[in-house]
Motif scaffolding. Structure first.
Motif, PDB file in Angstrom:
ATOM      1  N   VAL A  28      11.962  -7.439   3.566  1.00 34.36           N
ATOM      2  CA  VAL A  28      11.169  -8.837   3.067  1.00 34.36           C
ATOM      3  C   VAL A  28       9.800  -8.650   3.015  1.00 34.36           C
ATOM      4  O   VAL A  28       9.175  -7.947   3.917  1.00 34.36           O
ATOM      5  CB  VAL A  28      11.430  -9.894   4.121  1.00 34.36           C
ATOM      6  N   HIS A  29       9.552  -8.573   1.825  1.00 35.89           N
ATOM      7  CA  HIS A  29       7.902  -8.599   1.396  1.00 35.89           C
ATOM      8  C   HIS A  29       7.077  -9.743   1.222  1.00 35.89           C
ATOM      9  O   HIS A  29       7.708 -10.652   0.397  1.00 35.89           O
ATOM     10  CB  HIS A  29       7.741  -7.607   0.158  1.00 35.89           C
ATOM     11  N   ARG A  30       6.057  -9.891   2.011  1.00 31.36           N
ATOM     12  CA  ARG A  30       5.324 -11.246   2.070  1.00 31.36           C
ATOM     13  C   ARG A  30       3.921 -10.803   1.423  1.00 31.36           C
ATOM     14  O   ARG A  30       2.897 -10.233   2.008  1.00 31.36           O
ATOM     15  CB  ARG A  30       5.115 -11.574   3.346  1.00 31.36           C
ATOM     16  N   LEU A  31       3.697 -11.098   0.140  1.00 32.30           N
ATOM     17  CA  LEU A  31       2.649 -10.427  -0.685  1.00 32.30           C
ATOM     18  C   LEU A  31       1.498 -11.629  -0.743  1.00 32.30           C
ATOM     19  O   LEU A  31       1.949 -12.737  -1.464  1.00 32.30           O
ATOM     20  CB  LEU A  31       2.912 -10.211  -2.259  1.00 32.30           C
ATOM     21  N   PRO A  32       0.399 -11.631  -0.315  1.00 33.98           N
ATOM     22  CA  PRO A  32      -0.713 -12.730  -0.351  1.00 33.98           C
ATOM     23  C   PRO A  32      -0.863 -12.827  -2.141  1.00 33.98           C
ATOM     24  O   PRO A  32      -1.226 -11.713  -2.599  1.00 33.98           O
ATOM     25  CB  PRO A  32      -1.836 -11.978   0.403  1.00 33.98           C
ATOM     26  N   PHE A  33      -1.183 -14.252  -2.161  1.00 39.38           N
ATOM     27  CA  PHE A  33      -1.676 -14.310  -3.711  1.00 39.38           C
ATOM     28  C   PHE A  33      -2.986 -13.587  -3.794  1.00 39.38           C
ATOM     29  O   PHE A  33      -3.089 -13.111  -4.980  1.00 39.38           O
ATOM     30  CB  PHE A  33      -2.028 -15.848  -3.730  1.00 39.38           C
ATOM     31  N   GLU A  34      -3.797 -13.543  -3.109  1.00 44.00           N
ATOM     32  CA  GLU A  34      -5.268 -12.631  -3.315  1.00 44.00           C
ATOM     33  C   GLU A  34      -4.862 -11.089  -3.686  1.00 44.00           C
ATOM     34  O   GLU A  34      -5.367 -10.782  -4.672  1.00 44.00           O
ATOM     35  CB  GLU A  34      -5.969 -12.560  -2.251  1.00 44.00           C
ATOM     36  N   LEU A  35      -3.990 -10.472  -3.065  1.00 46.44           N
ATOM     37  CA  LEU A  35      -3.372  -9.122  -3.448  1.00 46.44           C
ATOM     38  C   LEU A  35      -2.595  -8.850  -4.562  1.00 46.44           C
ATOM     39  O   LEU A  35      -3.150  -8.290  -5.374  1.00 46.44           O
ATOM     40  CB  LEU A  35      -2.632  -8.687  -2.074  1.00 46.44           C
ATOM     41  N   LEU A  36      -1.936  -9.969  -4.989  1.00 54.28           N
ATOM     42  CA  LEU A  36      -1.254 -10.059  -6.176  1.00 54.28           C
ATOM     43  C   LEU A  36      -2.407 -10.140  -7.284  1.00 54.28           C
ATOM     44  O   LEU A  36      -2.281  -9.664  -8.364  1.00 54.28           O
ATOM     45  CB  LEU A  36      -0.232 -11.223  -6.213  1.00 54.28           C
ATOM     46  N   ARG A  37      -3.210 -11.061  -7.234  1.00 57.14           N
ATOM     47  CA  ARG A  37      -4.471 -11.388  -8.193  1.00 57.14           C
ATOM     48  C   ARG A  37      -5.138  -9.962  -8.504  1.00 57.14           C
ATOM     49  O   ARG A  37      -5.419  -9.609  -9.549  1.00 57.14           O
ATOM     50  CB  ARG A  37      -5.141 -12.580  -7.846  1.00 57.14           C
ATOM     51  N   VAL A  38      -5.605  -9.174  -7.333  1.00 62.71           N
ATOM     52  CA  VAL A  38      -6.827  -8.330  -7.372  1.00 62.71           C
ATOM     53  C   VAL A  38      -5.905  -6.950  -7.928  1.00 62.71           C
ATOM     54  O   VAL A  38      -6.638  -5.977  -8.480  1.00 62.71           O
ATOM     55  CB  VAL A  38      -7.511  -7.992  -6.160  1.00 62.71           C
ATOM     56  N   TYR A  39      -4.336  -6.790  -8.008  1.00 59.31           N
ATOM     57  CA  TYR A  39      -3.898  -6.001  -8.397  1.00 59.31           C
ATOM     58  C   TYR A  39      -3.191  -6.157  -9.503  1.00 59.31           C
ATOM     59  O   TYR A  39      -1.831  -5.612  -9.649  1.00 59.31           O
ATOM     60  CB  TYR A  39      -3.023  -5.230  -7.409  1.00 59.31           C
ATOM     61  N   SER A  40      -3.508  -7.286 -10.233  1.00 55.46           N
ATOM     62  CA  SER A  40      -2.592  -7.628 -11.322  1.00 55.46           C
ATOM     63  C   SER A  40      -2.413  -6.448 -12.336  1.00 55.46           C
ATOM     64  O   SER A  40      -3.373  -5.698 -12.485  1.00 55.46           O
ATOM     65  CB  SER A  40      -3.452  -8.735 -12.187  1.00 55.46           C
ATOM     66  N   TYR A  88       4.622  -8.868 -13.768  1.00 58.19           N
ATOM     67  CA  TYR A  88       4.833  -8.225 -12.532  1.00 58.19           C
ATOM     68  C   TYR A  88       6.418  -7.823 -12.470  1.00 58.19           C
ATOM     69  O   TYR A  88       7.189  -8.826 -12.078  1.00 58.19           O
ATOM     70  CB  TYR A  88       4.535  -9.243 -11.095  1.00 58.19           C
ATOM     71  N   THR A  89       6.681  -6.542 -12.719  1.00 55.49           N
ATOM     72  CA  THR A  89       8.008  -6.237 -12.661  1.00 55.49           C
ATOM     73  C   THR A  89       8.728  -6.058 -11.397  1.00 55.49           C
ATOM     74  O   THR A  89       7.796  -6.157 -10.450  1.00 55.49           O
ATOM     75  CB  THR A  89       8.212  -4.790 -13.539  1.00 55.49           C
ATOM     76  N   TRP A  90       9.942  -6.044 -11.337  1.00 53.44           N
ATOM     77  CA  TRP A  90      10.706  -5.854  -9.874  1.00 53.44           C
ATOM     78  C   TRP A  90      10.088  -4.879  -9.148  1.00 53.44           C
ATOM     79  O   TRP A  90       9.781  -4.825  -7.916  1.00 53.44           O
ATOM     80  CB  TRP A  90      12.043  -6.040 -10.180  1.00 53.44           C
ATOM     81  N   THR A  91      10.039  -3.693  -9.829  1.00 49.62           N
ATOM     82  CA  THR A  91       9.708  -2.379  -9.381  1.00 49.62           C
ATOM     83  C   THR A  91       8.140  -2.388  -8.751  1.00 49.62           C
ATOM     84  O   THR A  91       7.759  -1.870  -7.723  1.00 49.62           O
ATOM     85  CB  THR A  91       9.896  -1.140 -10.436  1.00 49.62           C
ATOM     86  N   TYR A  92       7.351  -3.160  -9.843  1.00 48.63           N
ATOM     87  CA  TYR A  92       5.923  -3.267  -9.528  1.00 48.63           C
ATOM     88  C   TYR A  92       5.774  -3.908  -8.070  1.00 48.63           C
ATOM     89  O   TYR A  92       5.025  -3.584  -7.138  1.00 48.63           O
ATOM     90  CB  TYR A  92       4.912  -3.927 -10.445  1.00 48.63           C
ATOM     91  N   LEU A  93       6.378  -5.153  -7.950  1.00 52.63           N
ATOM     92  CA  LEU A  93       6.454  -5.800  -6.903  1.00 52.63           C
ATOM     93  C   LEU A  93       6.877  -5.361  -5.714  1.00 52.63           C
ATOM     94  O   LEU A  93       6.561  -5.386  -4.455  1.00 52.63           O
ATOM     95  CB  LEU A  93       7.405  -7.345  -7.237  1.00 52.63           C
ATOM     96  N   TYR A  94       8.077  -4.633  -5.725  1.00 53.52           N
ATOM     97  CA  TYR A  94       8.486  -3.889  -4.495  1.00 53.52           C
ATOM     98  C   TYR A  94       7.603  -2.617  -4.034  1.00 53.52           C
ATOM     99  O   TYR A  94       7.396  -2.791  -2.994  1.00 53.52           O
ATOM    100  CB  TYR A  94       9.938  -3.351  -4.943  1.00 53.52           C
ATOM    101  N   GLU A  95       6.887  -2.039  -5.069  1.00 47.68           N
ATOM    102  CA  GLU A  95       6.107  -0.880  -4.569  1.00 47.68           C
ATOM    103  C   GLU A  95       4.712  -1.721  -3.831  1.00 47.68           C
ATOM    104  O   GLU A  95       4.162  -1.063  -2.974  1.00 47.68           O
ATOM    105  CB  GLU A  95       5.569  -0.181  -6.038  1.00 47.68           C
ATOM    106  N   MET A  96       4.360  -2.905  -4.536  1.00 48.72           N
ATOM    107  CA  MET A  96       3.235  -3.304  -3.859  1.00 48.72           C
ATOM    108  C   MET A  96       3.462  -3.747  -2.567  1.00 48.72           C
ATOM    109  O   MET A  96       2.702  -3.637  -1.328  1.00 48.72           O
ATOM    110  CB  MET A  96       2.844  -4.550  -4.551  1.00 48.72           C
ATOM    111  N   GLY A  97       4.735  -4.354  -2.016  1.00 52.25           N
ATOM    112  CA  GLY A  97       5.248  -4.684  -0.640  1.00 52.25           C
ATOM    113  C   GLY A  97       5.287  -3.338   0.137  1.00 52.25           C
ATOM    114  O   GLY A  97       4.870  -3.644   1.198  1.00 52.25           O
ATOM    115  N   SER A  98       5.954  -2.443  -0.332  1.00 49.86           N
ATOM    116  CA  SER A  98       6.034  -1.126   0.209  1.00 49.86           C
ATOM    117  C   SER A  98       4.521  -0.761   0.629  1.00 49.86           C
ATOM    118  O   SER A  98       4.549   0.014   1.630  1.00 49.86           O
ATOM    119  CB  SER A  98       6.872  -0.257  -0.376  1.00 49.86           C
ATOM    120  N   LYS A  99       3.623  -0.752  -0.152  1.00 49.15           N
ATOM    121  CA  LYS A  99       2.329  -0.162   0.055  1.00 49.15           C
ATOM    122  C   LYS A  99       1.176  -1.213   0.211  1.00 49.15           C
ATOM    123  O   LYS A  99      -0.015  -0.650   0.117  1.00 49.15           O
ATOM    124  CB  LYS A  99       1.870   0.655  -1.077  1.00 49.15           C
TER     125      LYS A  99
END
Length: 140
Positions: A28-40, A88-99
């Motif tokens: 389960v990856h919980r990605l803050p909106f801020e993180l998603l935005r700054v790494y668009s 945001y591809t599924w792969t990109y989202l998974y990598e963001m969550g993992s890292k």
């Protein structure tokens, strides 16, 4: 594409400003909106090549006002600051969550190196023919 991690659940938590993605393997990856935005992944943020990234500031309170699926491979968030060009591809989202921890540390280090903080407003966009005007076709 067969190994692409597909989320089994997608939950937008408006109050806590978190996008939660649940996977079949139990992750389960919980990605803050801020993180998603700054790494668009958009050209407006990533630039058109290495070293052209644009440091995003003032995004601590950004929200996602809409979230649309793109085919079977990505999500397109619409942020409260008007940014909507990142896919945001599924792969990109998974990598963001993992890292996520490393991404936050890198972001904070880049802010410190620039002498700004998370709440510093973004400088005004340049007008004319430079990237940021949309004239290059990047959608900025």
């Amino acid at each position: 594409m067969a190994d692409m991690p597909l989320p089994q659940s997608i939950t937008l938590h408006g109050a806590s400003r978190v996008l939660e993605l649940g996977y079949a393997d139990g992750a389960v990856h919980r990605l803050p909106f801020e993180l998603l935005r700054v790494y668009s992944p958009s050209a407006e943020v990533q630039g058109h090549g290495p070293g052209q990234e644009v440091l995003q500031t003032g995004k601590r309170d950004v929200t996602i006002v809409n979230l649309e699926p793109v085919g079977n491979y990505a999500l397109k968030p619409f942020f409260s600051d008007g940014h909507e060009s990142g896919l945001y591809t599924w792969t990109y989202l998974y990598e963001m969550g993992s890292k996520q921890e490393a991404l936050w540390a890198d972001y904070l280090a880049r802010l410190a190196a620039a002498g700004v903080d998370r709440d510093t407003p973004m400088p005004g966009k340049a007008s004319g023919g430079s990237c940021g005007s949309g004239s290059c076709g990047c959608g900025a």
